[in-house]
Design a protein around this motif. Sequence first.
Motif, PDB file in Angstrom:
ATOM      1  N   ASP A   1      18.848  48.949  41.100  1.00 49.10           N
ATOM      2  CA  ASP A   1      19.641  48.120  42.004  1.00 49.10           C
ATOM      3  C   ASP A   1      20.989  47.748  41.364  1.00 49.10           C
ATOM      4  O   ASP A   1      22.027  47.737  42.028  1.00 49.10           O
ATOM      5  CB  ASP A   1      18.881  46.853  42.370  1.00 49.10           C
ATOM      6  N   ALA A   2      20.951  47.444  40.061  1.00 49.07           N
ATOM      7  CA  ALA A   2      22.191  47.083  39.368  1.00 49.07           C
ATOM      8  C   ALA A   2      23.138  48.272  39.292  1.00 49.07           C
ATOM      9  O   ALA A   2      24.353  48.141  39.474  1.00 49.07           O
ATOM     10  CB  ALA A   2      21.875  46.560  37.971  1.00 49.07           C
ATOM     11  N   ALA A   3      22.579  49.451  39.027  1.00 48.05           N
ATOM     12  CA  ALA A   3      23.412  50.650  38.912  1.00 48.05           C
ATOM     13  C   ALA A   3      24.052  51.018  40.242  1.00 48.05           C
ATOM     14  O   ALA A   3      25.151  51.572  40.278  1.00 48.05           O
ATOM     15  CB  ALA A   3      22.572  51.814  38.390  1.00 48.05           C
ATOM     16  N   LEU A   4      23.381  50.702  41.342  1.00 44.93           N
ATOM     17  CA  LEU A   4      23.881  51.065  42.664  1.00 44.93           C
ATOM     18  C   LEU A   4      24.705  49.962  43.318  1.00 44.93           C
ATOM     19  O   LEU A   4      25.159  50.129  44.454  1.00 44.93           O
ATOM     20  CB  LEU A   4      22.700  51.429  43.576  1.00 44.93           C
ATOM     21  N   ASP A   5      24.907  48.846  42.607  1.00 41.43           N
ATOM     22  CA  ASP A   5      25.700  47.739  43.151  1.00 41.43           C
ATOM     23  C   ASP A   5      27.184  48.047  42.958  1.00 41.43           C
ATOM     24  O   ASP A   5      27.653  48.139  41.820  1.00 41.43           O
ATOM     25  CB  ASP A   5      25.335  46.442  42.425  1.00 41.43           C
ATOM     26  N   PRO A   6      27.967  48.208  44.027  1.00 40.77           N
ATOM     27  CA  PRO A   6      29.391  48.544  43.874  1.00 40.77           C
ATOM     28  C   PRO A   6      30.157  47.514  43.065  1.00 40.77           C
ATOM     29  O   PRO A   6      31.098  47.846  42.357  1.00 40.77           O
ATOM     30  CB  PRO A   6      29.894  48.593  45.323  1.00 40.77           C
ATOM     31  N   ALA A   7      29.740  46.253  43.140  1.00 38.33           N
ATOM     32  CA  ALA A   7      30.459  45.203  42.407  1.00 38.33           C
ATOM     33  C   ALA A   7      30.352  45.387  40.906  1.00 38.33           C
ATOM     34  O   ALA A   7      31.215  44.925  40.152  1.00 38.33           O
ATOM     35  CB  ALA A   7      29.917  43.835  42.806  1.00 38.33           C
ATOM     36  N   SER A   8      29.295  46.063  40.462  1.00 41.85           N
ATOM     37  CA  SER A   8      29.113  46.235  39.025  1.00 41.85           C
ATOM     38  C   SER A   8      30.000  47.336  38.455  1.00 41.85           C
ATOM     39  O   SER A   8      30.078  47.509  37.238  1.00 41.85           O
ATOM     40  CB  SER A   8      27.646  46.561  38.715  1.00 41.85           C
ATOM     41  N   LEU A   9      30.661  48.095  39.332  1.00 40.96           N
ATOM     42  CA  LEU A   9      31.496  49.193  38.862  1.00 40.96           C
ATOM     43  C   LEU A   9      32.864  48.725  38.390  1.00 40.96           C
ATOM     44  O   LEU A   9      33.576  49.453  37.709  1.00 40.96           O
ATOM     45  CB  LEU A   9      31.664  50.228  39.988  1.00 40.96           C
ATOM     46  N   THR A  10      33.273  47.511  38.771  1.00 38.72           N
ATOM     47  CA  THR A  10      34.550  46.970  38.327  1.00 38.72           C
ATOM     48  C   THR A  10      34.341  45.568  37.767  1.00 38.72           C
ATOM     49  O   THR A  10      33.457  44.831  38.207  1.00 38.72           O
ATOM     50  CB  THR A  10      35.558  46.891  39.482  1.00 38.72           C
ATOM     51  N   ARG A  11      35.159  45.207  36.798  1.00 37.10           N
ATOM     52  CA  ARG A  11      35.097  43.871  36.237  1.00 37.10           C
ATOM     53  C   ARG A  11      35.866  42.905  37.135  1.00 37.10           C
ATOM     54  O   ARG A  11      36.776  43.317  37.845  1.00 37.10           O
ATOM     55  CB  ARG A  11      35.702  43.864  34.827  1.00 37.10           C
ATOM     56  N   PRO A  12      35.518  41.621  37.087  1.00 39.00           N
ATOM     57  CA  PRO A  12      36.279  40.662  37.894  1.00 39.00           C
ATOM     58  C   PRO A  12      37.722  40.606  37.405  1.00 39.00           C
ATOM     59  O   PRO A  12      38.001  40.820  36.221  1.00 39.00           O
ATOM     60  CB  PRO A  12      35.546  39.335  37.635  1.00 39.00           C
ATOM     61  N   PRO A  13      38.666  40.344  38.302  1.00 40.37           N
ATOM     62  CA  PRO A  13      40.070  40.296  37.882  1.00 40.37           C
ATOM     63  C   PRO A  13      40.315  39.161  36.901  1.00 40.37           C
ATOM     64  O   PRO A  13      39.613  38.142  36.907  1.00 40.37           O
ATOM     65  CB  PRO A  13      40.813  40.064  39.201  1.00 40.37           C
ATOM     66  N   LEU A  14      41.293  39.349  36.052  1.00 34.00           N
ATOM     67  CA  LEU A  14      41.737  38.316  35.123  1.00 34.00           C
ATOM     68  C   LEU A  14      42.930  37.627  35.772  1.00 34.00           C
ATOM     69  O   LEU A  14      43.993  38.224  35.940  1.00 34.00           O
ATOM     70  CB  LEU A  14      42.119  38.934  33.784  1.00 34.00           C
ATOM     71  N   ARG A  15      42.761  36.366  36.166  1.00 30.62           N
ATOM     72  CA  ARG A  15      43.809  35.620  36.861  1.00 30.62           C
ATOM     73  C   ARG A  15      44.694  34.919  35.831  1.00 30.62           C
ATOM     74  O   ARG A  15      44.222  34.063  35.097  1.00 30.62           O
ATOM     75  CB  ARG A  15      43.185  34.613  37.820  1.00 30.62           C
ATOM     76  N   LEU A  16      45.964  35.298  35.815  1.00 32.14           N
ATOM     77  CA  LEU A  16      46.915  34.755  34.851  1.00 32.14           C
ATOM     78  C   LEU A  16      47.900  33.837  35.556  1.00 32.14           C
ATOM     79  O   LEU A  16      48.665  34.278  36.413  1.00 32.14           O
ATOM     80  CB  LEU A  16      47.653  35.894  34.141  1.00 32.14           C
ATOM     81  N   GLY A  17      47.885  32.566  35.191  1.00 36.44           N
ATOM     82  CA  GLY A  17      48.755  31.596  35.825  1.00 36.44           C
ATOM     83  C   GLY A  17      50.051  31.381  35.061  1.00 36.44           C
ATOM     84  O   GLY A  17      50.135  31.636  33.858  1.00 36.44           O
ATOM     85  N   HIS A  18      51.053  30.919  35.774  1.00 36.99           N
ATOM     86  CA  HIS A  18      52.312  30.495  35.158  1.00 36.99           C
ATOM     87  C   HIS A  18      52.992  29.541  36.126  1.00 36.99           C
ATOM     88  O   HIS A  18      52.807  29.637  37.341  1.00 36.99           O
ATOM     89  CB  HIS A  18      53.227  31.691  34.843  1.00 36.99           C
ATOM     90  N   ALA A  19      53.751  28.591  35.596  1.00 35.90           N
ATOM     91  CA  ALA A  19      54.451  27.640  36.445  1.00 35.90           C
ATOM     92  C   ALA A  19      55.811  28.180  36.855  1.00 35.90           C
ATOM     93  O   ALA A  19      56.316  27.846  37.929  1.00 35.90           O
ATOM     94  CB  ALA A  19      54.605  26.297  35.730  1.00 35.90           C
ATOM     95  N   TRP A  20      56.384  29.008  36.005  1.00 38.72           N
ATOM     96  CA  TRP A  20      57.630  29.698  36.323  1.00 38.72           C
ATOM     97  C   TRP A  20      57.879  30.737  35.226  1.00 38.72           C
ATOM     98  O   TRP A  20      57.435  30.573  34.086  1.00 38.72           O
ATOM     99  CB  TRP A  20      58.808  28.723  36.407  1.00 38.72           C
ATOM    100  N   SER A  21      58.507  31.831  35.562  1.00 40.85           N
ATOM    101  CA  SER A  21      59.018  32.832  34.618  1.00 40.85           C
ATOM    102  C   SER A  21      57.976  33.696  33.920  1.00 40.85           C
ATOM    103  O   SER A  21      58.343  34.702  33.320  1.00 40.85           O
ATOM    104  CB  SER A  21      59.913  32.172  33.549  1.00 40.85           C
TER     105      SER A  21
END
Length: 288
Positions: free
Chosen positions: A78-98
């Motif tokens: 089931d884990a091998a066939l889960d499409p979500a397991s084929l990609t890692r979650p995005p890395l969200r990078l914040g900034h206030a400006w620039s």
Amino acid sequence: MTIELRHFRCFLAIAEERNLTRAAAVLHLTQPAVSRTLRQLEQRLGVRLVDRSTHHLTLTAQGEAFRERAAAVVAAADAALDPASLTRPPLRLGHAWSALGAATATLLRRWERDHPGTPLELLRVDDRTAGLLSGRVDAALLRGPVAAEGVVTHFLGTEPRVAAVPTGSPLAARKSLTLADLADEPIALNSVSGVTSLELWPRQIRPGRVVTVANTDDWLAAVAAGRAAGVTSAATAGVHKYPGVAFVPVTDAVPIPLVLAWRRGDAHPATPALARLAREIVREQLDE
């Protein structure tokens, strides 16, 4: 005989329901089909998995042992066939400006090249930690001192300060300025995410008038309109070209530290790699 995943699922349903008819209903099969599948599995293993001699179906000792193996096989499939397991979650990078200034595009391109399985999402959030403490981002590019509790920082480098002045001002024609040159000007201060305060000036030449704004856009608009001058990071000049605003180096203002920050104990798995890449790019800029 070839054993397929359906044999493991069938056995687990039997083990859970302890009844062939109910197992068949769960699997949306007929009771004879379930019996046949169980018999095939037992023949392949050469052992009895189910004791049918009593009124209530029970597992044999071998059946109890096999149940754990079957569950592991099904979970892995089931884990091998889960499409979500084929990609890692995005890395969200914040900034206030620039973000990373003029090197922002370089950071995004090289990250995509080196880490194609982990998208890097750049998010502008107008607060002191660029969305880090609120959980909107996984890591943040921050300027100035970071005193937030539970935040880890990785020093990337320092950025010189520049003055932002209206293009029609005599100050805009200068090659460089000092803090004293700005002392008689109203100063635009971003009270939400900015890193400049009146404490930047020595007390004896501290400006007496302030225009308070809440974000970089309003800060730039105030300068362009001639309402105030401002002091910011050189990265702002590289990223925020704005009609009516000229950026001039300030020679006697302390540089601004730039850090990558993340929450202690709650780091995205790819954060250390991002810290290394950002530091590498900043060093390359300094060597140019």
